[in-house]
Write a protein that holds these residues in place. Structure first.
Motif, PDB file in Angstrom:
ATOM      1  N   TYR A 187      -4.300  39.336  11.507  1.00  0.00           N
ATOM      2  CA  TYR A 187      -3.930  37.813  12.134  1.00  0.00           C
ATOM      3  C   TYR A 187      -3.465  37.160  10.469  1.00  0.00           C
ATOM      4  O   TYR A 187      -3.769  35.717  10.109  1.00  0.00           O
ATOM      5  CB  TYR A 187      -5.339  37.349  12.332  1.00  0.00           C
ATOM      6  CG  TYR A 187      -5.063  37.304  13.751  1.00  0.00           C
ATOM      7  CD1 TYR A 187      -4.257  35.900  14.740  1.00  0.00           C
ATOM      8  CD2 TYR A 187      -4.771  38.563  14.682  1.00  0.00           C
ATOM      9  CE1 TYR A 187      -3.852  35.851  15.869  1.00  0.00           C
ATOM     10  CE2 TYR A 187      -4.575  38.428  16.064  1.00  0.00           C
ATOM     11  CZ  TYR A 187      -4.268  37.677  16.780  1.00  0.00           C
ATOM     12  OH  TYR A 187      -3.789  37.431  18.173  1.00  0.00           O
ATOM     13  N   VAL A 242      -0.361  35.593   8.893  1.00  0.00           N
ATOM     14  CA  VAL A 242      -0.210  34.621   9.682  1.00  0.00           C
ATOM     15  C   VAL A 242       0.224  33.679   9.037  1.00  0.00           C
ATOM     16  O   VAL A 242       1.033  32.815   8.940  1.00  0.00           O
ATOM     17  CB  VAL A 242      -0.919  34.009  10.991  1.00  0.00           C
ATOM     18  CG1 VAL A 242      -0.441  32.541  11.383  1.00  0.00           C
ATOM     19  CG2 VAL A 242      -0.654  35.763  11.946  1.00  0.00           C
ATOM     20  N   ILE A 298       0.227  34.661  16.379  1.00  0.00           N
ATOM     21  CA  ILE A 298       0.354  36.096  17.366  1.00  0.00           C
ATOM     22  C   ILE A 298      -0.536  35.889  18.250  1.00  0.00           C
ATOM     23  O   ILE A 298      -1.143  35.715  18.737  1.00  0.00           O
ATOM     24  CB  ILE A 298      -0.293  37.297  16.503  1.00  0.00           C
ATOM     25  CG1 ILE A 298       0.671  37.375  15.106  1.00  0.00           C
ATOM     26  CG2 ILE A 298      -0.507  38.371  17.385  1.00  0.00           C
ATOM     27  CD1 ILE A 298       0.503  37.986  14.136  1.00  0.00           C
ATOM     28  N   VAL A 347       5.093  37.369  19.700  1.00  0.00           N
ATOM     29  CA  VAL A 347       4.965  36.735  18.451  1.00  0.00           C
ATOM     30  C   VAL A 347       6.052  35.558  18.010  1.00  0.00           C
ATOM     31  O   VAL A 347       7.066  35.524  18.368  1.00  0.00           O
ATOM     32  CB  VAL A 347       5.749  37.393  16.928  1.00  0.00           C
ATOM     33  CG1 VAL A 347       5.754  36.696  15.614  1.00  0.00           C
ATOM     34  CG2 VAL A 347       4.229  38.569  16.187  1.00  0.00           C
ATOM     35  N   LEU A 361       5.717  39.738  11.044  1.00  0.00           N
ATOM     36  CA  LEU A 361       4.501  40.167  12.147  1.00  0.00           C
ATOM     37  C   LEU A 361       4.581  41.088  13.502  1.00  0.00           C
ATOM     38  O   LEU A 361       4.284  41.639  13.411  1.00  0.00           O
ATOM     39  CB  LEU A 361       4.676  38.663  11.943  1.00  0.00           C
ATOM     40  CG  LEU A 361       4.071  37.269  11.161  1.00  0.00           C
ATOM     41  CD1 LEU A 361       3.420  36.302  11.814  1.00  0.00           C
ATOM     42  CD2 LEU A 361       2.085  37.742  10.675  1.00  0.00           C
ATOM     43  N   ALA A 362       5.652  40.935  13.921  1.00  0.00           N
ATOM     44  CA  ALA A 362       5.651  42.147  14.983  1.00  0.00           C
ATOM     45  C   ALA A 362       5.625  42.925  14.626  1.00  0.00           C
ATOM     46  O   ALA A 362       5.337  43.905  15.096  1.00  0.00           O
ATOM     47  CB  ALA A 362       7.429  41.498  15.991  1.00  0.00           C
ATOM     48  N   PHE A 406       2.635  44.243  13.595  1.00  0.00           N
ATOM     49  CA  PHE A 406       1.450  44.576  14.139  1.00  0.00           C
ATOM     50  C   PHE A 406       1.959  45.830  15.273  1.00  0.00           C
ATOM     51  O   PHE A 406       1.097  46.303  15.853  1.00  0.00           O
ATOM     52  CB  PHE A 406       1.434  43.732  15.459  1.00  0.00           C
ATOM     53  CG  PHE A 406       1.229  43.448  16.504  1.00  0.00           C
ATOM     54  CD1 PHE A 406      -0.372  43.881  17.337  1.00  0.00           C
ATOM     55  CD2 PHE A 406       1.002  42.096  17.859  1.00  0.00           C
ATOM     56  CE1 PHE A 406      -1.245  44.108  18.461  1.00  0.00           C
ATOM     57  CE2 PHE A 406      -0.607  41.761  18.685  1.00  0.00           C
ATOM     58  CZ  PHE A 406      -0.773  42.790  19.338  1.00  0.00           C
TER      59      PHE A 406
END
Length: 545
Positions: free
Chosen positions: A255, A258, A272, A288, A305-306, A309
């Motif tokens: 996070y 982000v 997210i 996302v 971001l994906a 994660f």
């Protein structure tokens, strides 16, 4: 409705306050067909309506969620609820804000179809009135949670917005604020133009997120001539909330990335969603979504971001040491002075995650422990179990009286039956927003909080108002998952009990039938997903596939 967009150079993408000082409030907005009748075209401010229903819904909890549970706010009640859109504030002066109806229910069981239809119909009726009065609306702030389940319906947030679109039109810009435990289906992403969600769990940034959704909406009107791009990636991950707290890794660094993506050129917002683990629906999984005006930048931001994660999926762990309730109580009894108060999370029936709140399993186990039979034993606070009849009996007897009452399992009797206890009435409180009436009964050294209606205990004053001092207690057992900030700060010791209930943290014990498998954490072996962003068309463009 034909919109004429006001072309303001991208260089003016600054804070709302700076923007207003540079161009003046009266110049903001894109112009709808109704504005063509206004001689002074620069006098138009965007008209933004506000509507939405929010309920985090466990399909494993048998208690129904009814219309009054949403505590609906209407018209000016909505504006007054959010200081950042009130007149005199930068956002308040940047648009004409019109409240339709919002409703936020305490998490719980499935929303009855009658309740949903009643509230949805009122939202539509009120929006029609606003559209008629204003000659149309330019924007909608869609104030939702994202994990609402309605009886006989899939993807309730999409259904509600689809109905809203029939009133406000496909061209109206819609910005949603959501909980990170919500769900963003492809259909919902299509109906939305902007969307953002919390970046903290516990959700200490609730108001910040709602303000960001409103600010993004105003920014779109004031800084661009084209609709935002939406880069969407679903991930085959489903985790219990208590493994995704942003206080600890890996959620902490995920996070933290982000706002870094959001700061990239051409990106307006990045978000997210970890999803909501206790609803057996096909849409339930992590997502996302990155919005902005530069498609390559949004794609790359979403994919970055994906991948971050997905790479961390095996690192998620519970936010506190876990065990059975007996394990947790054993540790609490043995804890030294420096570890007291020792908090135990009775997590399976957490009412703020969707539990019914009336599972008696935890209280039954607690009262059976020999250490707590004597009033001079370790002081224990237990919160809470609903029991309307017990409440009435205790009130009739009065403070200081000894009563025998039966509580719990009126709704959820799957995990345990009602519990009967004999004890002294310690305190009585009327007028609580959630509980309505609360009674504390002392049984041995246990102070059990009983409520007329279910209630979460998150603040120190929740206890102080009942003449209970949690800082002086030896053990505090609360129906909660991760501890909310005030409890977290006062806890010297803490364990998470993996107790049964409608929001059981051990997902393998739950009877899933409809989620799309495979899903990490339910499944451990499957092919690597292709984490490639899909650009979701605007609401005024048909969604293929």
């Amino acid at each position: 409705m034909h919109h004429l967009w006001l072309n303001i150079p991208t260089a003016l993408t600054v804070s709302t306050g700076e923007l207003l000082s540079k161009i003046g409030t009266s110049s903001l907005g894109h112009l709808t067909a109704r504005a063509r009748c206004i001689p002074d075209m620069h006098s138009h401010r965007p008209v933004i309506a506000i509507a939405g229903l929010a309920c985090e819904t466990s399909t494993f909890t048998p208690s129904p969620t009814l219309a009054p549970f949403f505590h609906p706010k209407r018209d000016m009640e909505i504006i007054e609820n959010y200081p950042f859109i009130q007149p005199g504030s930068p956002l308040g002066d940047a648009a004409t804000w019109r409240g339709a109806l919002i409703g936020h229910a305490l998490p719980g069981g499935i929303v009855t179809r009658d309740a949903y239809e009643e509230l949805a119909a009122e939202i539509i009726s009120r929006l029609k009135a606003i559209v008629e009065e204003e000659g149309g609306v330019d924007g909608l702030w869609y104030d939702i949670h994202g994990a609402m389940v309605v009886e006989g319906m899939d993807d309730a947030e999409f259904d509600l917005l689809r109905r809203i679109r029939t009133v406000i039109g496909a061209e109206t810009i819609v910005s949603a604020s959501m909980d990170l435990h919500g769900n963003v289906s492809r259909d919902l992403a299509h109906q939305l133009d902007l969307v953002t969600c919390y970046r903290m769990a516990p959700h200490e940034d609730t108001l910040d997120t709602k303000e960001r959704a409103a600010r993004n909406l105003v920014k779109v009107f004031s800084t661009t001539t084209k609709r935002p791009v939406k880069a969407w990636i679903p991930l085959p991950i489903l985790l219990p909330g208590e493994q995704t707290s942003t206080r600890i890794e890996p959620a902490k660094h995920i996070y933290a990335a982000v706002p870094e993506v959001e700061a990239r050129d051409g990106v307006l917002d990045a978000a997210i969603w970890v999803g909501y683990a206790w609803a057996d629906e096909a849409r339930n999984r992590a997502v996302v979504l990155v919005t902005g005006w530069d498609e390559p930048a949004c794609r790359k931001g979403a994919e970055d971001l994906a991948r971050l994660f997905w790479a961390a999926r095996t690192d998620f762990a519970f936010v506190a040491p876990t065990g059975t309730l007996d394990d947790c109580l054993d540790a609490a009894v043995k804890a030294g002075i420096s570890e007291r108060p020792f908090f135990v999370s009775d997590s399976g029936d957490n009412p703020t995650a969707g539990g019914s709140g009336d599972v008696t399993w935890g209280l039954t186990k607690l009262l059976a422990r020999p250490e707590f039979k004597n009033p001079s034993g370790p002081k224990v606070i237990y919160a809470s179990v609903p029991g309307p009849k017990a409440i009435a009996k205790a009130i009739e007897a009065g403070i200081g009286s000894t009563v025998t009452v039966t509580v719990g399992a009126e709704v959820d009797h799957v995990h345990a039956g009602p519990v009967t206890l004999t004890g002294r009435v310690h305190s009585i409180k009327h007028g609580d927003k959630h509980a309505r009436v609360e009674v504390v009964i002392q049984v041995g050294s246990v102070f059990a909080c009983l409520t007329e209606l279910r209630k979460p205990y998150h603040k120190e004053h929740d206890f102080l108002d009942l003449d209970l001092r949690p800082r002086d207690a030896d053990i505090v057992v609360v129906k909660i998952g991760y501890l909310e900030p005030e409890l977290y700060n006062m806890a010297k010791g803490w364990m998470l009990a993996l107790s049964p209930g409608g929001v059981d943290q051990d997902l393998a014990r739950l009877p899933y039938h409809r989620v799309k498998r495979p899903l990490w954490l339910l499944d451990k072996r499957f092919d690597e997903p292709v984490l490639k962003a899909e650009i979701i068309p605007s609401s005024n463009t048909p969604l293929d596939g």
